[in-house]
Write a protein that holds these residues in place. Structure first.
Motif: not given
Length: 226
Positions: A2, A5-8, A10-12, A15
């Motif tokens: 899960d 699949l979490n965009k925030d 994965m961005q964290e 980066s």
């Protein structure tokens, strides 16, 4: 799953990885160019004070990263001539920017590239270079088409190790560039902050990522040396 699949999330997670690769790539290219050129010059020339110069060039390899970071702040800080010139030119100080991380990586990675380049060029047969001079080749052609190809194994190893060193730089980067998420936060600084805040899940993911990257880099060096 899960979390992946979490965009925030994965961005964290991604980066610092992309920023680390970008910083290591830019600093690696600069280090390769400068280290190869200086290594070639000092491999072939003797002059008064050469030992002092070479010792100075190698100092970042043995100095504590915090000392390297301190000197970078002194040299490029707002009160220095270099820092004021950069601020006047770019309308902002370089400290606490990702370019500061590039500079820190260049400083700590340079000794590895320089030492490898110097050793590689010292292993080149002088008679081959001299024969090229007799045939009319200038120094740049000798350097590009004879010296570099003959020292290529050492140069490739130095390049890869320099990239790896830049990728793992922590202390000087933290002091000089800071740890600003999305701007100056690299994998090593992100791991430090994650552990400090108790976010062990994220810390483990970054640790596994940099271990895999470092393993692949070192494996490449081993393959190139065989």
């Amino acid at each position: 799953m899960d979390l992946l699949l979490n965009k925030d999330f994965m961005q964290e997670f991604l980066s610092p990885i992309w920023l680390s690769i970008k910083i290591a790539t830019i600093s690696g290219v600069i280090v390769i160019l400068i280290g190869t050129l200086i290594g070639r010059i000092l491999a072939r020339r003797s002059f008064k004070g050469k030992s002092i110069l070479e010792t100075t060039l190698m100092l970042p390899m043995v100095l504590p990263p915090t000392v390297v970071g301190f000197f970078l702040i002194v040299i490029f800080g707002k009160n220095s001539m270099a820092g004021q010139a950069i601020e006047w030119l770019f309308k902002q100080p370089i400290i606490f920017t990702w370019w500061a991380a590039v500079i820190a990586s260049i400083v700590v990675a340079f000794p590895l590239m320089y030492q490898s380049a110097k050793s590689g060029f010292q292993g080149v047969n002088l008679d081959i270079e001299e024969a090229a001079r007799v045939d009319g080749a200038n120094e740049w052609r000798i350097f590009l088409f004879i010296s570099i190809p003959l020292a290529s194994k050492a140069l490739i190893s130095g390049s890869i190790l320099s990239f790896a060193r830049a990728l793992g730089e922590f202390g000087a980067t933290l002091m000089f560039a800071g740890n600003i998420p999305g701007e100056t936060q690299t994998i090593p600084t992100a791991i430090y902050i994650a552990i400090d805040s108790g976010n062990m899940k994220m810390a483990w993911m970054w640790v596994i990522s940099i271990v895999i990257l470092s393993f692949l880099i070192l494996l490449t060096v081993r393959v190139k040396q065989e």
